[in-house]
Design an enzyme around this catalytic site. Structure first.
Site, PDB file in Angstrom:
ATOM      1  N   LEU A 175     -90.168  -6.554 -55.997  1.00  0.00           N
ATOM      2  CA  LEU A 175     -90.713  -5.299 -56.514  1.00  0.00           C
ATOM      3  C   LEU A 175     -92.176  -5.091 -56.148  1.00  0.00           C
ATOM      4  O   LEU A 175     -92.675  -3.962 -56.187  1.00  0.00           O
ATOM      5  CB  LEU A 175     -90.538  -5.206 -58.031  1.00  0.00           C
ATOM      6  N   HIS A 203     -80.358  -7.064 -64.016  1.00  0.00           N
ATOM      7  CA  HIS A 203     -81.668  -7.111 -63.353  1.00  0.00           C
ATOM      8  C   HIS A 203     -81.537  -7.105 -61.830  1.00  0.00           C
ATOM      9  O   HIS A 203     -82.337  -6.485 -61.128  1.00  0.00           O
ATOM     10  CB  HIS A 203     -82.438  -8.349 -63.837  1.00  0.00           C
ATOM     11  N   ASN A 253     -86.846  -3.551 -43.251  1.00  0.00           N
ATOM     12  CA  ASN A 253     -86.544  -4.042 -44.594  1.00  0.00           C
ATOM     13  C   ASN A 253     -85.599  -5.232 -44.479  1.00  0.00           C
ATOM     14  O   ASN A 253     -84.407  -5.065 -44.230  1.00  0.00           O
ATOM     15  CB  ASN A 253     -85.911  -2.943 -45.446  1.00  0.00           C
TER      16      ASN A 253
END
Length: 158
Positions: free
Chosen positions: A68, A99, A124
């Protein structure tokens, strides 16, 4: 009235003799979480970049706590315009809670959004796996794939 459009395809083939890498500065952003997997990807990615002509002085690696945090740093670095291209490397492995889905979806969406809104290529390579075994298997090829994909994009002429 019928309009015919000719489809133009550009094949991205790496011809090591004609690569333009001498002035390219590359940034890898990796995450600490699942570092045993991430480090293998970073190592193989770096090795492939060097094989493709990137100089050690032109490769910078940043490490953030988790997946994140990758988009935040990516966004900050793109604003500075110091690098020709970026590779985001992380590993998210499913646990017992929701999560996994939150982290996987948020990091992928944010990286994609930053990429779409800027003129620098971003790869990515944040793995999203259900098991450790799956992550270990994907880590074997992800580094080389990421390096090759970025160099192909940086050599694309249009």
């Amino acid at each position: 009235m019928v309009i015919y459009m000719k489809r133009i395809m550009t094949k991205l083939v790496l011809d090591s003799a004609n690569l333009k890498t001498s002035s390219k500065k590359i940034c890898i952003i990796g995450s600490e979480f699942n570092s045993h997997i991430v480090q293998k990807i970073i190592d193989s990615c770096s090795k492939k970049l060097f094989e493709l002509g990137i100089k050690k002085k032109d490769l910078k690696i940043f490490i953030v706590p988790g997946a994140l945090e990758i988009p935040w740093l990516l966004n900050q670095l793109i604003k500075k315009k110091k690098f020709s291209g970026y590779i985001c490397i992380g590993c998210i492995i499913k646990g017992d809670t929701y999560h996994f889905e939150i982290v996987s979806n948020c990091s992928a969406f944010q990286i994609s959004s930053i990429t779409a809104n800027n003129s620098f290529p971003v790869i990515n390579s944040v793995l999203t796996c259900y098991t450790q075994a799956q992550a270990r298997k994907r880590a074997l090829t992800q580094g080389e794939f990421s390096a090759t994909a970025l160099i192909k994009l940086l050599n694309l002429e249009f």
